[in-house]
Design a protein around this motif. Structure first.
Motif, short mmCIF file in Angstrom:
data_model
loop_
_atom_site.label_atom_id
_atom_site.label_comp_id
_atom_site.label_asym_id
_atom_site.label_seq_id
_atom_site.Cartn_x
_atom_site.Cartn_y
_atom_site.Cartn_z
N MET A 61 -56.08 -19.29 21.01
CA MET A 61 -54.65 -19.22 21.34
C MET A 61 -54.00 -20.59 21.12
O MET A 61 -52.93 -20.70 20.52
CB MET A 61 -54.43 -18.75 22.78
N LEU A 62 -54.70 -21.65 21.60
CA LEU A 62 -54.14 -23.00 21.44
C LEU A 62 -53.99 -23.36 19.97
O LEU A 62 -53.01 -23.98 19.55
CB LEU A 62 -55.04 -24.03 22.12
N ALA A 63 -54.96 -22.94 19.15
CA ALA A 63 -54.95 -23.33 17.73
C ALA A 63 -53.95 -22.51 16.93
O ALA A 63 -53.32 -23.04 16.00
CB ALA A 63 -56.36 -23.16 17.15
N ASN A 64 -53.77 -21.23 17.28
CA ASN A 64 -53.03 -20.33 16.38
C ASN A 64 -51.67 -19.86 16.88
O ASN A 64 -50.82 -19.48 16.07
CB ASN A 64 -53.87 -19.08 16.07
N ALA A 65 -51.47 -19.84 18.19
CA ALA A 65 -50.21 -19.25 18.70
C ALA A 65 -49.03 -20.21 18.48
O ALA A 65 -49.20 -21.43 18.56
CB ALA A 65 -50.35 -18.92 20.18
N ASP A 66 -47.87 -19.63 18.25
CA ASP A 66 -46.65 -20.43 18.06
C ASP A 66 -46.03 -20.67 19.45
O ASP A 66 -45.11 -19.97 19.87
CB ASP A 66 -45.69 -19.65 17.15
N ILE A 67 -46.58 -21.65 20.18
CA ILE A 67 -46.15 -21.89 21.56
C ILE A 67 -45.92 -23.39 21.81
O ILE A 67 -46.57 -24.23 21.19
CB ILE A 67 -47.18 -21.36 22.60
N ASP A 68 -44.98 -23.67 22.75
CA ASP A 68 -44.72 -25.07 23.15
C ASP A 68 -45.47 -25.40 24.44
O ASP A 68 -45.66 -26.56 24.76
CB ASP A 68 -43.23 -25.26 23.48
N ALA A 69 -45.82 -24.38 25.23
CA ALA A 69 -46.34 -24.62 26.58
C ALA A 69 -47.34 -23.54 26.96
O ALA A 69 -47.31 -22.43 26.41
CB ALA A 69 -45.18 -24.62 27.58
N VAL A 70 -48.20 -23.89 27.92
CA VAL A 70 -49.21 -22.95 28.42
C VAL A 70 -49.11 -22.87 29.94
O VAL A 70 -48.94 -23.89 30.60
CB VAL A 70 -50.64 -23.43 28.05
N ALA A 71 -49.23 -21.65 30.48
CA ALA A 71 -49.37 -21.47 31.93
C ALA A 71 -50.81 -21.04 32.18
O ALA A 71 -51.25 -20.01 31.65
CB ALA A 71 -48.39 -20.42 32.43
N ILE A 72 -51.53 -21.85 32.99
CA ILE A 72 -52.96 -21.60 33.23
C ILE A 72 -53.13 -20.94 34.60
O ILE A 72 -52.88 -21.57 35.64
CB ILE A 72 -53.74 -22.94 33.17
N ILE A 73 -53.55 -19.67 34.59
CA ILE A 73 -53.65 -18.92 35.85
C ILE A 73 -55.04 -18.27 35.89
O ILE A 73 -55.18 -17.04 36.03
CB ILE A 73 -52.54 -17.83 35.95
N THR A 74 -56.05 -19.08 35.71
CA THR A 74 -57.44 -18.62 35.62
C THR A 74 -58.20 -19.04 36.88
O THR A 74 -57.66 -19.78 37.73
CB THR A 74 -58.09 -19.26 34.39
N PRO A 75 -59.46 -18.65 37.02
CA PRO A 75 -60.23 -19.10 38.20
C PRO A 75 -60.25 -20.63 38.31
O PRO A 75 -60.29 -21.35 37.30
CB PRO A 75 -61.62 -18.52 37.92
N SER A 76 -60.22 -21.10 39.55
CA SER A 76 -59.96 -22.51 39.83
C SER A 76 -60.93 -23.47 39.14
O SER A 76 -60.55 -24.56 38.74
CB SER A 76 -59.99 -22.73 41.34
N GLY A 77 -62.19 -23.07 39.01
CA GLY A 77 -63.20 -23.95 38.43
C GLY A 77 -62.97 -24.22 36.95
O GLY A 77 -63.58 -25.13 36.37
N ASP A 78 -62.09 -23.46 36.30
CA ASP A 78 -61.83 -23.64 34.86
C ASP A 78 -60.56 -24.44 34.58
O ASP A 78 -60.29 -24.79 33.42
CB ASP A 78 -61.68 -22.26 34.18
#
Ligand SMILES: NC(=O)c1ccc[n+]([C@@H]2O[C@H](COP(=O)([O-])OP(=O)(O)OC[C@H]3O[C@@H](n4cnc5c(N)ncnc54)[C@H](O)[C@@H]3O)[C@@H](O)[C@H]2O)c1
Length: 338
Positions: A61-78
């Motif tokens: 997703m980071l390499a290919n998606a056309d995005i300016d920002a990411v929202a990280i809502i995954t398990p805390s250890g990651d």
């Protein structure tokens, strides 16, 4: 209007709420990509949120998606490695609390934020964006209660959510890192001081499953702060009546109580049982406006090139205190912090 193109990582309990806000409720954001390990969640996001660019691999997703920002809502250890990867890929980052579940991870995330001052980073301490908590902070800053010297906080999840709490308990960092982190952040914010010592204990009366992951279903911690102030936090998983989040800030000239009764709304039911106020049932209901307000602020910060009020250092500090609390709970001894 310039829009922030966002990718969401995680579409679980909270991820779906953020995804919906980004897709439909915030005028200057677009939900341009989504990533989850669960194929059904991606299908739902396609069908309900209109996202067509979906991934099961975050790095793709980071390499290919056309995005300016990411929202990280995954398990805390990651969180921490995912923060680093996104910032190094040139994306602004919103990350759910806690910053991490180990101090060395948090330091890596801190270093990544420092490497990229041109990018916005925000940690999801959404209670600071809740109207009542924000109002309390304004009143404290205006000295409406004199000098605040004690914060008493309660955060008990509804018994109805117990199966999920048991499911995540192995990877959540334990009851204090998972549940007390909001209260720890608020104590620092309200008292304007750092915790220097903690004594904590836990107990399990209803669900022995927590013991299998070396966790507890309830806990209490007492804190001493550098300026002499005090804090008491009670967290748990088994409120039979709903979601009990309550905070009291006591000062030399007065007290502020937030949600002294954790009521659903202002209605009271009068009938043969007496007079009854229903309890709010969970974090999605109680903090719906706060999740929206914090993401609106994140988007504005990213678009305007500024940093929000909640920094990566708030994440590191609260994790440090959460860690010391966990150490005290595990060892049964008071622990000095810092
Ligand atoms: N601020 C709050 O009040 C609040 C409330 C609930 C949860 N949280 C935090 O939100 C985070 C998520 O909690 P949740 O209850 O929504 O979790 P969840 O288990 O319901 O969902 C986790 C999601 O992350 C995805 N995921 C996990 N690892 C992944 C990976 N390597 N790549 C891609 N996707 C991955 C899963 O597919 C799933 O969609 C946690 O850190 C939790 O502490 C905060």
């Amino acid at each position: 209007m310039k829009k922030l193109r966002m990718g969401i990582l995680g579409l679980g309990r909270l991820g779906y709420i953020h995804a919906t806000n980004i897709a439909y409720k915030i005028p200057n954001t677009t939900l341009a990509a989504a990533c989850s390990l669960v194929p059904e969640e991606l299908e739902r996001a396609k069908a309900e949120l209109g996202v067509t660019d979906v991934y099961s691999d975050y790095r793709q997703m980071l390499a290919n998606a056309d995005i300016d920002a990411v929202a990280i809502i995954t398990p805390s250890g990651d969180h921490c490695w995912q923060i680093e990867a996104a910032l190094d890929a040139g994306k602004h980052v919103f990350c759910e609390k806690p910053l991490g579940v180990a101090m060395d991870q948090c330091k890596l995330a801190e270093a990544a934020v420092e490497r990229h001052p041109e990018l916005t980073f925000m940690l999801g301490f959404m209670r600071r964006y809740d109207k009542s908590y924000a109002y309390a902070k304004q009143k404290i800053d205006a000295e409406a209660i004199g000098t605040p010297y004690l914060v008493k906080a309660t955060g008990v999840d509804p018994e109805g959510l117990i199966q999920n709490a048991i499911r995540i308990s192995g990877g959540s960092g334990g009851i204090f890192l998972d549940m007390a982190i909001h209260d720890i952040d608020l104590m620092r914010w309200f008292l304007g001081s750092e915790a220097t010592e903690v004594y904590a204990m836990g107990a399990t009366f209803k669900h022995p499953e927590f013991k299998k992951t070396d966790d507890d279903e309830t806990g209490v911690a007492a804190y001493k702060f550098a300026n002499g102030a005090m804090g008491i936090v009670h967290v748990g998983r088994t409120a039979p009546y709903g979601y009990h989040v309550e905070t009291e800030i006591v000062g030399t000239e007065g007290t502020i109580r937030i949600s002294a009764v954790p009521e659903k709304n202002l209605a009271q039911l009068y009938n043969t049982s007496g007079v009854c106020t229903e309890c709010v049932q969970g974090f999605p209901e109680r903090f719906a406006d706060a999740y929206l307000a914090e993401m609106e602020e994140f988007a504005l910060c990213a678009l305007e090139g500024r940093q929000p009020g909640v920094s990566v250092y708030d994440g590191t500090k609260s994790t440090l205190i959460g860690y010391a609390t966990t150490e005290s709970w595990k060892t049964g001894k008071p622990v000095k912090i810092g």
